[in-house]
Motif scaffolding. Sequence first.
Motif, PDB file in Angstrom:
ATOM      1  N   TYR A 232      -6.100  -4.175   7.023  1.00  0.00           N
ATOM      2  CA  TYR A 232      -4.730  -4.235   6.495  1.00  0.00           C
ATOM      3  C   TYR A 232      -4.081  -2.853   6.462  1.00  0.00           C
ATOM      4  CZ  TYR A 232      -6.460  -8.778   4.836  1.00  0.00           C
ATOM      5  OH  TYR A 232      -7.007 -10.036   4.748  1.00  0.00           O
ATOM      6  N   LEU A 233      -4.921  -1.809   6.429  1.00  0.00           N
ATOM      7  CA  LEU A 233      -4.389  -0.444   6.450  1.00  0.00           C
ATOM      8  C   LEU A 233      -4.457   0.172   7.844  1.00  0.00           C
ATOM      9  CD1 LEU A 233      -5.756   1.261   3.199  1.00  0.00           C
ATOM     10  CD2 LEU A 233      -3.526   0.233   3.597  1.00  0.00           C
ATOM     11  N   TRP A 250       3.938  -0.046   3.465  1.00  0.00           N
ATOM     12  CA  TRP A 250       3.033  -0.083   2.327  1.00  0.00           C
ATOM     13  C   TRP A 250       3.548   0.827   1.208  1.00  0.00           C
ATOM     14  CZ3 TRP A 250      -1.630  -3.023   2.039  1.00  0.00           C
ATOM     15  CH2 TRP A 250      -2.370  -2.823   0.863  1.00  0.00           C
ATOM     16  N   LEU A 251       3.494   2.127   1.482  1.00  0.00           N
ATOM     17  CA  LEU A 251       3.826   3.069   0.401  1.00  0.00           C
ATOM     18  C   LEU A 251       5.244   2.876  -0.129  1.00  0.00           C
ATOM     19  CD1 LEU A 251       2.254   6.486   1.443  1.00  0.00           C
ATOM     20  CD2 LEU A 251       1.419   4.821  -0.232  1.00  0.00           C
ATOM     21  N   GLU A 252       6.187   2.783   0.820  1.00  0.00           N
ATOM     22  CA  GLU A 252       7.586   2.687   0.379  1.00  0.00           C
ATOM     23  C   GLU A 252       8.123   1.268   0.553  1.00  0.00           C
ATOM     24  OE1 GLU A 252       9.160   5.639   3.016  1.00  0.00           O
ATOM     25  OE2 GLU A 252       7.777   7.109   2.164  1.00  0.00           O
ATOM     26  N   ILE A 274     -10.583  -2.604  -5.483  1.00  0.00           N
ATOM     27  CA  ILE A 274     -11.458  -1.507  -5.916  1.00  0.00           C
ATOM     28  C   ILE A 274     -11.575  -0.458  -4.807  1.00  0.00           C
ATOM     29  CG2 ILE A 274     -13.883  -0.930  -6.452  1.00  0.00           C
ATOM     30  CD1 ILE A 274     -13.902  -3.305  -8.357  1.00  0.00           C
ATOM     31  N   MET A 275     -11.682  -0.929  -3.564  1.00  0.00           N
ATOM     32  CA  MET A 275     -11.695   0.040  -2.454  1.00  0.00           C
ATOM     33  C   MET A 275     -10.432   0.889  -2.467  1.00  0.00           C
ATOM     34  SD  MET A 275     -13.009  -2.006   0.904  1.00  0.00           S
ATOM     35  CE  MET A 275     -12.461  -0.786   2.099  1.00  0.00           C
ATOM     36  N   LEU A 279      -9.885   4.875  -2.951  1.00  0.00           N
ATOM     37  CA  LEU A 279      -9.221   5.685  -1.915  1.00  0.00           C
ATOM     38  C   LEU A 279      -7.901   6.284  -2.406  1.00  0.00           C
ATOM     39  CD1 LEU A 279      -9.724   3.274   1.133  1.00  0.00           C
ATOM     40  CD2 LEU A 279     -10.808   5.505   0.839  1.00  0.00           C
ATOM     41  N   GLU A 280      -7.575   5.973  -3.640  1.00  0.00           N
ATOM     42  CA  GLU A 280      -6.290   6.403  -4.216  1.00  0.00           C
ATOM     43  C   GLU A 280      -5.091   5.907  -3.405  1.00  0.00           C
ATOM     44  OE1 GLU A 280      -6.739  10.520  -6.336  1.00  0.00           O
ATOM     45  OE2 GLU A 280      -8.056  10.455  -4.574  1.00  0.00           O
ATOM     46  N   VAL A 281      -5.242   4.716  -2.899  1.00  0.00           N
ATOM     47  CA  VAL A 281      -4.120   4.053  -2.228  1.00  0.00           C
ATOM     48  C   VAL A 281      -3.484   3.124  -3.256  1.00  0.00           C
ATOM     49  CG1 VAL A 281      -3.502   2.328  -0.472  1.00  0.00           C
ATOM     50  CG2 VAL A 281      -5.148   4.130   0.079  1.00  0.00           C
ATOM     51  N   PRO A 282      -2.179   3.208  -3.461  1.00  0.00           N
ATOM     52  CA  PRO A 282      -1.570   2.369  -4.492  1.00  0.00           C
ATOM     53  C   PRO A 282      -1.730   0.874  -4.192  1.00  0.00           C
ATOM     54  CG  PRO A 282       0.118   3.519  -3.230  1.00  0.00           C
ATOM     55  CD  PRO A 282      -1.198   4.074  -2.788  1.00  0.00           C
TER      56      PRO A 282
END
Length: 521
Positions: A232-233, A250-252, A274-275, A279-282
């Motif tokens: 998905y990323l 994703w981010l915006e 949790i992954m 990974l500090e991905v919002p």
Amino acid sequence: MKTCYITTPIYYSSGNVHIGNSYSTIACDVFSRYHRLNGYDTFFLTGMDEHGQKIENAAKKQQKSPQSLVDEIAKSTEELWKNLNISNNDFIRTSEERHYRIVQAIFERLLAQGDIYLGEYEGDYCVPCEAFLTKTQLVNEKFCPDCGRETIKVKEESYFLNLKKYEKRLLQYIKEHPHFIQPETRKNEVISFIEQGLEDLCVSRTSFQWGIPVLSNPKHVIYVWIDALSNYLTALGYQSGNDELYRKYWLEGTKVFHIVGKDILRFHAIYWPIMLMALEVPLRFELIAHGWILMKEGKMSKSIGNVVYPMDVVNRYGLDPLRFYLIKEMSLGNDGVFTYERFIEKYNVDLANDLGNLVSRTISMVNKYQQGIVYKPTATYFSWDQEVEGKIADVIQTYQNDFNRFAFQDGLQEVWSLVGRANKYIDETIPWALAKDPNQQKALQSVLYRLLEMIRVVTIMIAPVMPDTAHIILEELGLDQTHLSFLELQYGAVDTMKVTEKPIVLFKRLDLEEEIKKYGI
Ligand code: MSP
């Protein structure tokens, strides 16, 4: 511009996609098309989950290399999606370099951070589901709770993802974000699963080779779920040096949806967030879990011999009736049943009778009584006119509320109530009687306009589900495809319509007895 990112699960390459997993993709296609009509810049992703023991075994059986097996299956699946009119923007395969390179980097990062650690796994494993199972999950101590098949014992050095560390944070996130997991019943299932306490997840294997090697310890391959979920990323170019799509969608992005079947809820509702936390991905996504398409006998299975492939149905009855049936038959979160008997019944009643007849009767009358042209009336002539306008507005509102939350069945029910209202309006106003009276010409023209408007509005609303049919009807109304937009989803948005001279039969009635004779269904 508002954006929407929609994903299907990626499909295992171990066999051909049947009508059940096609449902996942068709439903996502409907959702994507709906958002596009609604003005969202939509990115719709699907793809293939190509690694793992099951695929390695299948390739061995067929005396092929795993790569050539997955290449074949990817090709036929992509072709199938084209035939099913799936409007995906990308098709990701986990054996592609753009994917596995990033998965390796993700793994190394989690390892370096201490979120992944090396340990030993001893326990039970379901090969068909590619799932490690705890003792409490096993049925009768050895069977998989999902597919019912016998599990195998495995003991091997493995890497683990530390789930416990994130357990509380995840629980809090789920409770604070009521729409994160839908429907509600599935959310509750997830909450109670987490509350029982999570065990760290085994994320690598050494007993087979067909997978992405761990960079720093290549005798391990990355266990399929870490690999698969990352699609998905990776499809958006995350960490690739070209992450424009990742930033945009994703981010915006405005909306992100993962759509999955209920059987893979846990992976998406627990392991994936949790992954991402690690990974500090919002956490940008909402997760929607749908039910299963079942057969009369229960699950579809090769051994029972009741597997239905979508092209079997399409070749006999056309694509849109299949898309319509699957979408109309499944209520949000629950299972639905596929039978040819019910398919033919819905086809005859909803499509041939209700919608098809409405369109052809109305167009014929417009030709017969108005030389094919109608204009927007400036007055109302019947007590039903205003009620009909109100009905159109109500249906649109409810339809949008339903489709926004993936409740397509409810939304289509509403649309068909408008189809029914239009048919009743013909009975109430009796256009053929008006046609005989020279003083009623304006009233007749107004009736026909309102009928065409109901058809036009219905056409826009069914477009996500039946794109080809919507195109044909719009053409018959003399409107080009630019009119397929929610900007025109209201009564009176079009002033004039010049209809086709000869409406085609959209859905030819089927005779159940004949179909049974022909196909032995
Ligand atoms: N590869 C994993 C998903 C990884 S996602 C990061 C997988 N693949 S699958 O091919 O087995 O299933 C794909 C989807 O099809 C799942 O959402 C599953 O629920 C769905 N379905 C499989 N059989 C189905 C039905 N009979 N009916 C509806 N959906 C079904 O799981």
